[in-house]
Write a protein that holds these residues in place. Structure first.
Motif, PDB file in Angstrom:
ATOM      1  N   PHE A 131       0.838  -1.202   0.000  1.00 65.96           N
ATOM      2  CA  PHE A 131       0.000   0.000   0.000  1.00 65.96           C
ATOM      3  C   PHE A 131       0.873   1.253   0.000  1.00 65.96           C
ATOM      4  CE2 PHE A 131      -1.796   3.369   2.679  1.00 65.96           C
ATOM      5  CZ  PHE A 131      -2.944   3.686   1.959  1.00 65.96           C
ATOM      6  N   PHE A 132       1.876   1.301   0.869  1.00 66.03           N
ATOM      7  CA  PHE A 132       2.703   2.499   0.947  1.00 66.03           C
ATOM      8  C   PHE A 132       3.585   2.645  -0.287  1.00 66.03           C
ATOM      9  CE2 PHE A 132       6.100   5.307   2.409  1.00 66.03           C
ATOM     10  CZ  PHE A 132       5.331   6.359   2.874  1.00 66.03           C
ATOM     11  N   ALA A 133       4.039   1.531  -0.856  1.00 69.29           N
ATOM     12  CA  ALA A 133       4.824   1.605  -2.089  1.00 69.29           C
ATOM     13  C   ALA A 133       3.996   2.214  -3.214  1.00 69.29           C
ATOM     14  CB  ALA A 133       5.317   0.216  -2.485  1.00 69.29           C
ATOM     15  N   ALA A 134       2.698   1.904  -3.244  1.00 69.86           N
ATOM     16  CA  ALA A 134       1.817   2.483  -4.263  1.00 69.86           C
ATOM     17  C   ALA A 134       1.679   3.984  -4.068  1.00 69.86           C
ATOM     18  CB  ALA A 134       0.446   1.801  -4.224  1.00 69.86           C
ATOM     19  N   ILE A 135       1.583   4.433  -2.826  1.00 67.05           N
ATOM     20  CA  ILE A 135       1.495   5.870  -2.541  1.00 67.05           C
ATOM     21  C   ILE A 135       2.784   6.576  -2.935  1.00 67.05           C
ATOM     22  CG2 ILE A 135       1.483   7.529  -0.631  1.00 67.05           C
ATOM     23  CD1 ILE A 135      -0.641   5.929   0.692  1.00 67.05           C
ATOM     24  N   ALA A 136       3.920   5.960  -2.616  1.00 66.98           N
ATOM     25  CA  ALA A 136       5.211   6.592  -2.887  1.00 66.98           C
ATOM     26  C   ALA A 136       5.484   6.739  -4.381  1.00 66.98           C
ATOM     27  CB  ALA A 136       6.331   5.782  -2.236  1.00 66.98           C
ATOM     28  N   ALA A 137       4.783   5.964  -5.214  1.00 67.17           N
ATOM     29  CA  ALA A 137       5.055   5.956  -6.652  1.00 67.17           C
ATOM     30  C   ALA A 137       4.239   6.968  -7.437  1.00 67.17           C
ATOM     31  CB  ALA A 137       4.805   4.552  -7.219  1.00 67.17           C
TER      32      ALA A 137
END
Length: 303
Positions: free
Chosen positions: A9-15
């Motif tokens: 989830f956080f990797a998706a936000i960071a991208a």
């Protein structure tokens, strides 16, 4: 404290540049993204993201978490890849990035056929006109690209030849005529597709004997979806530059006519770029061959 789903989830936000974009990527509502992010920040006791009118910005703690999350998820994916490879079976996630129009018309149907042939494969298709942005996430196996290839050190393979053409509807030609020379384009209504940060208002053409002309047009209409711009051309709004795969049927049916047929635009061949991390996976090799077979000869080429 954090599970694998939290890291993804956080990797998706960071991208992505905004929480709204993250919501689209995750296929949830923006409030759901905000709520889950707040829960993770509360659990950690840290501020991970700063939000302002320009979008979102990772804090130093957020940058650290994004980097570590990417490494951990990469290791988990690599482990899964290794285990699948040991079986030598066509199985696992097939994550494909493709342009909007070409992805809808050609890639998505071919992925569906491939999944029916290989039920152990799970499909994940991202349609975008920003391939470099999509590739930064490392959450992709292959990129189907139309046009000049990005200057990237990855394995690539040409799938099909594809010309770019200038065309307009007969109704537009009846009202305004058509140019005889490239410089005449400046006097016509022209439409462009905004894609991949390219300079889309500069049209470069090559004539007989290798004569080259570069014409700066002033767009009368523009959009980030090529099929929308094509539809506007069909409605008679003006002259557009489109790929052969998009307009071949319209040209054969007489819904569009070619403009400046004696002049040639740079080709926009269809190619596939493969992620070095998964390029040797059985499912990747099998799907590339599936694509190459389906696009040879190109289905849009004249019989």
């Amino acid at each position: 404290m954090l599970g694998t789903s939290d890291l993804r989830f956080f990797a998706a936000i960071a991208a992505v540049p905004s929480l709204a974009a993250a919501a689209r990527a995750l296929d949830v509502t923006p409030p759901a993204v905000s709520q889950r992010l707040a829960q993770i920040e509360q659990r950690l006791g840290l501020r991970l993201v700063e939000r302002d009118g320009r979008g979102l910005r990772l804090t130093s703690e957020g940058e650290m978490l994004a980097g570590r999350a990417g490494a951990i998820l990469g290791d988990l994916d690599a482990l899964a890849e290794d285990l699948v490879q040991r079986r030598g079976t066509v199985a696992g996630p097939l994550r494909v990035v493709a342009p909007f129009g070409f992805g809808r018309r050609h890639v998505a149907p071919l992925m569906a056929v491939f999944a029916r042939l290989h039920p152990s494969v799970t499909l994940d298709l991202v349609l975008t006109e920003d391939p470099r942005g999509a590739m930064r996430t490392d959450r992709w196996d292959m990129l189907v690209h139309v046009g000049r290839l990005p200057d990237l050190d990855v394995v690539r393979r040409k799938l099909a030849a594809n010309r770019r053409l200038l065309c307009a509807a007969p109704a537009y030609a009846d009202r305004h005529g058509l140019p005889d020379e490239p410089k005449g384009l400046r006097d016509h209504r022209c439409g462009v597709v905004r894609e991949d940060q390219a300079d889309v208002s500069l049209w470069s053409l090559t004539g007989r004997g290798g004569v080259r002309r570069s014409i700066r047009i002033r767009p009368s209409f523009a959009g980030n979806d090529g099929e929308v711009v094509r539809a506007w051309a069909l409605d008679g709004l003006g002259i557009v530059e489109r790929s052969e795969w998009s307009v071949a049927d319209d040209l054969r049916a007489g819904r569009l006519i070619e403009v400046l047929p004696g002049w040639k635009l740079p080709d926009a061949d269809v190619a596939v770029l493969m992620n070095p991390r998964t390029v040797r996976a059985a499912r990747i090799e099998a799907f590339v061959e599936h694509l190459a077979g389906a696009l040879s000869p190109p289905p849009w080429a004249a019989p």
